[in-house]
Structure formats: C-alpha cells, structure tokens
Design a protein around this motif. Structure first.
Motif, mmCIF file in Angstrom:
data_model
loop_
_atom_site.group_PDB
_atom_site.id
_atom_site.type_symbol
_atom_site.label_atom_id
_atom_site.label_comp_id
_atom_site.label_asym_id
_atom_site.label_seq_id
_atom_site.Cartn_x
_atom_site.Cartn_y
_atom_site.Cartn_z
ATOM 1 N N SER A 89 0.829 -1.212 0.000
ATOM 2 C CA SER A 89 0.000 0.000 0.000
ATOM 3 C C SER A 89 0.861 1.258 0.000
ATOM 4 O O SER A 89 0.523 2.248 -0.670
ATOM 5 N N THR A 90 1.960 1.221 0.746
ATOM 6 C CA THR A 90 2.839 2.391 0.819
ATOM 7 C C THR A 90 3.481 2.682 -0.525
ATOM 8 O O THR A 90 3.486 3.833 -1.001
ATOM 9 N N TRP A 593 -1.482 -6.265 -4.923
ATOM 10 C CA TRP A 593 -2.236 -6.117 -3.670
ATOM 11 C C TRP A 593 -3.529 -6.932 -3.742
ATOM 12 O O TRP A 593 -3.868 -7.647 -2.794
#
Length: 725
Positions: A89-90, A593
């Motif tokens: 996510s980062t 993801w």
C-alpha cells in the motif's frame, strides 16, 4: 525493441492474464479443487465459499479482497502478512501520488521539446523513438525545461518520506498490539542463551545454567533446557518416521485391495535393496512393522544418551513472567561480550538448532566470510547477467549464431521473440539464486528461520539491484556502444547517461511480464493444481499423504520482497527520466495487492510469525532505492549540463538523515520488546510446562524419556512450584 514488439509484449501478456483469471474463476468453483484454492480457510475450519458455490459470482473474490480488513488478514495469515500489505500500500501510494504531478507535467514538457535524441542513435538498441520522445532524454541540454524534472525529483522524494514515516508508525502500532495480546505465546516467556562458558568442576551444564539464572532472577526463573547435539537422534527419528509413513501407506493399499472384488485382498510387497529396485521381495506390512519395532528402542536409547552426554554451550531459559523475559533478552549479563549472550527466543517452529552451538567469534568470522562470498557472487554474476542482456537481443544472437537467421526472418516470430526473449531469460536466470543465499545466511550462525530469511532477502535485494538494474542498463549499453567507446573513450559517461532513457522500454516490458503473467499464474495456481491432482491419482494412498499434497506454503517473503523491491527501484529510478513507466508500476503493485490479498485470506499459511520484524529491512531498502534514484538523477542532470543541477544535492543528504532519524526512533522496538508492551496482563495463567515442552525437538519428544526421573540431569526441574503470576 521496436514499437510493434513492445505492443505485442503488452498485449499478449494482458491476454494471458485474462485467460488465467477466467481459468481461476472457473476452476476455483469446482468442489474437488477447494483444497488448492482455499486451504487456509479449510485449515481454520471455515467454509471455502460463503453462501455456497452454485450461486457464487465467479469474480466475487475481487470484492472480498477489496472489502477485507487488516484485522481479517492478521487473523487468517498473521502480522507479518499484514505488514507486507502495508508495504504494498505504501509503495502504491508513493507511485500514485507521484503520478499526479509527473504524468500531466513532465510528459508534455518532454514531448513538446524539439528533441535531443537521434532516431537512429547508436547509443541504444533497445529503444523506439515514440517512447524516447516522452522521456527526459528528449529535452535539450541546458534547457530551462529541466527545472520541471528537477522539481519532479523533489516531489517524489518528499512523497516517499511522508508515506514511509506514516507506514513506520502504523507497523510499530501493529507490532505493539500483537505483542500486547493476552494470548500466551511461548517465545514471550523464554530467552535464548548462547556462549555458555565451560562449566567448572562439579556441576554439569544444566546445573550451571540453573544456578546462574536462579541467582539473577530468583522469583521468576522457571527452568532451563540445555541444547543438545541432535545429529544422530534426528537421523534415527527421520528414519523411523519414514518407515511409519511407508507402513501406513502399505496398510492403506492392502485395505483398498479388499474393495476390488477380492475379499481377502492382496498384500503389498517391496524389495529391500537400493531404492527398492533390487534385493529380496518381502511383505511390506510385515517388513515395515519389523523396522518400526526395531527403531523404537534404538531411538529411545539414543534420546537418553543425547540428553545425558551431548549437551552444548547453549540453552533456552524460561521465566514465569513475560516482562522478565523481555528485560532479560536486552540486558547485559556478563562482563565479557563473548560469554552468556542472551537474546529473545525464536518461536519454537523457527529455531535453527544446529546454529545455536556456534560461538561468538565464530559467528563474527562466519558473517564476514559470507559477506565476502556474497560480494564476489554479485560481481561475478553481473558478467552472465550483462551477457544475457546483450546477447538475447535478436541482432546480437544472429551475429553469434548465424544458423538461426532464417528463423528470425519470420516477422511474426521475430516480433514475439523480441518481446519476450530477454525478459524470460533474465527471470529464469534469477530463479537459480535464492536457495544459495538462504544457505549462506544460515551459515552465518543465525538462530532462527525468519532471521535467516530476512538476511537472505537483503542479500538477494542488493544482488538483483546491482545485477539486474545496473547490469542490464550498463551491459546492454556497453555492448551496443563498444566500438564508439573504443574510438572515443572520453565519451563513456555521456553515452551511458544518454542511453538510460532508452532502456525504459526493456524495463516496462519486464514489469508488465512480472505482473500480468506472474500474478496470473499466482492467482490461477495452475501448477499446484496439476501437481495436486497427479499426486492424488497416482501417489497418495493415505490421508497424511493427501494432506501433504495440498498443504499450503507461506508467501515466500525471502524471494517475493526482493522481487518487489527491484520493481520499486526500477520505477523510482525511471519515474522522472521516463514517467510513462509509473502506470506500469501502479498496475504491478495494485494487481499484486488484489491478488495476494485473496491468496493471503484463502491460500497461504504463515510458516512463522516475527510480528513485523521484516518492516525495518523493507523501509531501509525503499530508502536505498530512493537514494539510488536521487544519485542517478544528479548524474543525469550533470550530463544534460543543467547549471542548476547542484540544487538536487541536498536530496541524498535528506534521505540519509531521514533514515537515521527513523532508525533511532523506531528500530529498537523491532529489535527488542518494549517493557510497557510486555507488561500487559494475560487472560489466563500460562501453563509453563506446556510452554517448556513446545520447544522440545520432535526427535526428543518421547514422553517415556522425558518423564523418567533417571534422566533429570538432562533437563532443569528446579522450579516446578514457582509462581505462575
């Protein structure tokens, strides 16, 4: 690579991904395949599908992955998996926020310049003009337009700092919450003690350890477990387990034979010689039964001998209070650094028992030797990697292998080969390395499996950055410009720098191949599915064998994270030079993801739990990629003769300062457990004997041996009545 090859690569990769995704939607709905597509849920006692398979939307997994919470991931796959999704996510956030500025500003700025790239340039044979016109390489030297690219470097850097800081705080909170859990975790009540000095005359090793820690911790010391040399007993135990499995298989075959029209059945036979290919033919059930009965007393005898006479200079020490254990793990216990080395204990399933006996200075020496070996491996691996990048272009292959010229003349075949040959050769070549690096990491004397994986992951990251990113960039350029460099050696820096944008096409197709085909295979699980059904039909005869055939692995952080880090490095380093690469990076981490969220919730089971200890290593390597990006841009601005290039000099300094601040603020908690975290109350009184027994190796876990008072000298039993508070 020309434009048609580039589009062929992207188009066929996308089609393959769609085919694999539809295959997954179809195959995962078949009841016979549930153990392949939903093993995590099955092992947790949950239903594979919610609401039944007949009415299930074939693409419901996408909604389930998007709607899943972080707590659900932790419940089903552990904290380490949740931390991995924080990483994804980062990076995804960094690329999306970067693209909001870089794409709408830098692409028009580059495309509308009169151009600084020659269409028939000899500096790169892996480029096509349309892509080059969208890159920084198309901007003239000394042009004021370069200010836009310089500001873009600052934008990417500050977005990265902000999101990394935010992620570090979040992961720290996740780790704290997990460690404060009221559930009993054996490793929180134990410490690992290494480098125990030679016992003086009189007490044995067990008595020495007990006396030492009972003196320092009189109220909370429970007992100790001295590490033993289990080489012989492990060998006997594995042999015994092997015969037990063969016996169960033979009995299952015999039982099945009674159901085929022969009420008496047919007893299976085997040959007793090498690999069962030669020797006398015997009744399998009788033969394996005799072998089991023969090995059981032999194992018990060796267990007793091991516990009594093969004690080593390491031990696990148990406390009745996890605050005391946390304090002991980070406290200096002896004047000399090479005696009574105390650290937190690994999980029982993580312990690398053979490494515990290695002495302090031997560990130091081994570490330096391994680093030297890895450095040499990196250097010498760059030669074949660079050769691959150079020779897998079709023009170079034709020169090297003239007999393939008629094949290459076929335009359709040539397009496909140009699209896939270099990337596939590189991916296959890289697949050979991880096991070597893991073996080298274990050779350092690391005490736990997760620590060895982190160490191997670090080595693999630096290896692929140097050999793939730098090797491909420099290797292809040097090969294609060798004659020019030979005639004008002073132009090497200029040639390398001006060739950098041209390599963007190679890396874009590399990234696309990784996420379209890589994640397509990950989601569809075609290979595990085929292997499972072949084993079930032709090999598996017992329930144990059937479960082993479908039992899931973990996410494979040791190779997955370095692979992701390579993509981070590539996309960051080309984000300003060729901003068109950013959408491909977004797709890689976005699809990753989504697919891996599904796999974490339904497929993979963690092999260990380190409570987020991987994060500081991921953080440092993202910063290393950022630093490489900033230095690369400094050099590129210099080649462009941009007078204001020194304005970018503070960025590498800021990155080093940011990393230093993060390390000082956060890292210690990932190394040691904070006492305020360890002091939280438990929901039940811990069963200390159960905690103790969880660390007993399987080869020594005979109840008959451990309960025999005759062998009390092999284990500590000094505090059975100690407080459990």
């Amino acid at each position: 690579m020309d434009l048609s090859s580039f589009l062929t690569s992207l188009g066929t990769s996308f089609v393959i991904f769609l085919v694999l995704m539809f295959l997954f939607a179809w195959l995962s709905g078949k009841p016979g395949n549930t153990v392949v597509y939903y093993p995590n849920r099955i092992l947790k006692g949950l239903e594979p599908w919610e609401g039944g398979s007949k009415t299930r939307n074939p693409f419901a997994w996408i909604k389930e992955a998007l709607s899943s919470t972080e707590q659900e991931v932790i419940t089903l796959s552990g904290v380490d998996t949740a931390v991995y999704f924080v990483f994804l996510s980062t990076v995804l956030g960094i690329l999306v926020l970067s693209s909001l500025i870089l794409l709408p500003i830098l692409l028009p700025v580059a495309a509308t310049d009169s151009g600084d790239i020659k269409t028939n340039s000899t500096t790169s044979n892996v480029t096509f003009s349309d892509l080059d016109k969208l890159s920084m390489g198309n901007v003239k030297g000394k042009s004021p337009r370069l200010w836009a690219f310089l500001l873009g470097v600052y934008w990417v850097s500050f977005v990265t700092y902000f999101l990394l800081w935010k992620a570090y705080r979040h992961v720290s909170d996740l780790r704290a919450k997990a460690l404060m859990s009221p559930d009993v975790k054996p490793q929180q009540f134990a410490v690992l003690v290494r480098d125990i000095p030679t016992a003086p005359e009189g007490p044995n090793r067990k008595e020495q350890v007990d006396s030492y820690f009972r003196t320092i911790y009189p109220d909370t010391f429970y007992k100790s477990m001295v590490v033993t040399d289990n080489k012989v007993v492990n060998k006997i135990w594995k042999e015994l387990e092997g015969f037990k499995k063969k016996l169960a298989r033979a009995e299952a075959v015999y039982a099945a034979s009674k159901t085929t029209g022969n009420p008496e059945g047919t007893k299976p036979t085997n040959k007793t010689g090498f690999l069962g290919l030669c020797g006398a033919k015997v009744d399998s059930i009788q033969y394996y039964t005799e072998k089991v009965n023969e090995l059981i007393p032999k194992l018990e005898s060796e267990q007793k001998l091991t516990l009594r006479e093969k004690q080593l200079n390491a031990a696990l020490v148990f406390f009745t209070n996890r605050t005391t254990a946390a304090s002991a793990a980070q406290t200096l216990h002896a004047q000399m650094v090479d005696t009574w080395t105390v650290m937190d204990a690994p999980e029982p399933r993580q312990v690398l028992w053979p490494n515990l006996k290695i002495k302090f200075f031997q560990r130091q020496l081994r570490q330096y030797v391994v680093y030297i070996i890895v450095a040499l491996t990196i250097v010498f691996y760059m030669i074949p990697i660079a050769a691959i990048s150079a020779f897998t272009t079709l023009d170079n292959l034709v020169k090297l292998l003239p007999f393939i010229k008629p094949v290459v003349k076929q335009s359709a075949l040539k397009t496909v080969l140009e699209a896939y040959l270099p990337q596939l050769a590189l991916i296959i070549f890289l697949a050979l390395l991880p096991k070597l690096l893991y073996a080298l990491s274990k050779a350092e004397g690391i005490p736990s499996h997760s620590h060895a994986i982190r160490a191997a992951s670090g080595k693999y990251f630096y290896f692929i950055v140097f050999n793939v990113f730098l090797g491909i960039t420099l290797g292809a350029t040097l090969f294609s410009t060798f004659k020019t460099i030979e005639k004008h050696p002073n132009e090497i820096v200029t040639l390398l720098a001006t060739s950098l944008p041209g390599n963007a096409s190679y890396f874009i197709t590399f990234v696309a191949l990784k996420f379209f085909i890589g994640y397509g295979l990950e989601l569809s699980r075609i290979v595990p599915l085929i292997i499972f059904h072949l084993k079930r039909k032709y090999i598996c005869k017992t329930e144990g064998e059937l479960k082993a055939a479908w039992f899931p692995s973990d996410l494979g952080y040791g190779t997955r994270i370095p692979g992701d880090m390579l993509i981070v490095t590539i996309v960051l380093c080309y984000s300003v030079i060729a901003p068109i690469i950013i959408p491909f990076g977004v797709l890689y981490f976005g699809i990753g993801w989504l697919v891996l969220r599904n796999q974490a919730l339904k497929v993979y089971c963690p092999a260990y739990e380190s409570y987020g200890r991987f994060w500081p290593h991921m953080h440092v390597r993202i910063l290393a990629a950022l630093l490489l990006y900033q230095v690369t841009m400094l050099g590129f601005f210099g080649v462009k003769k941009f007078y204001y290039a020194p304005v970018a000099i503070p960025l590498p300094i800021l990155s080093l300062l940011f990393g230093y601040i993060c390390s000082n603020k956060f890292y210690r908690f990932f190394q040691d457990t904070a006492l305020e975290v360890a002091s939280h109350e438990l929901k039940e009184i811990p069963n200390m004997e159960q905690i103790y027994r969880s660390y007993i190796p399987p080869s020594l876990s005979s109840e008959k041996v451990l309960d025999d008072d005759q062998f009390e000298d092999a284990k500590s039993n000094v505090s059975r009545t100690a407080s459990f508070a």
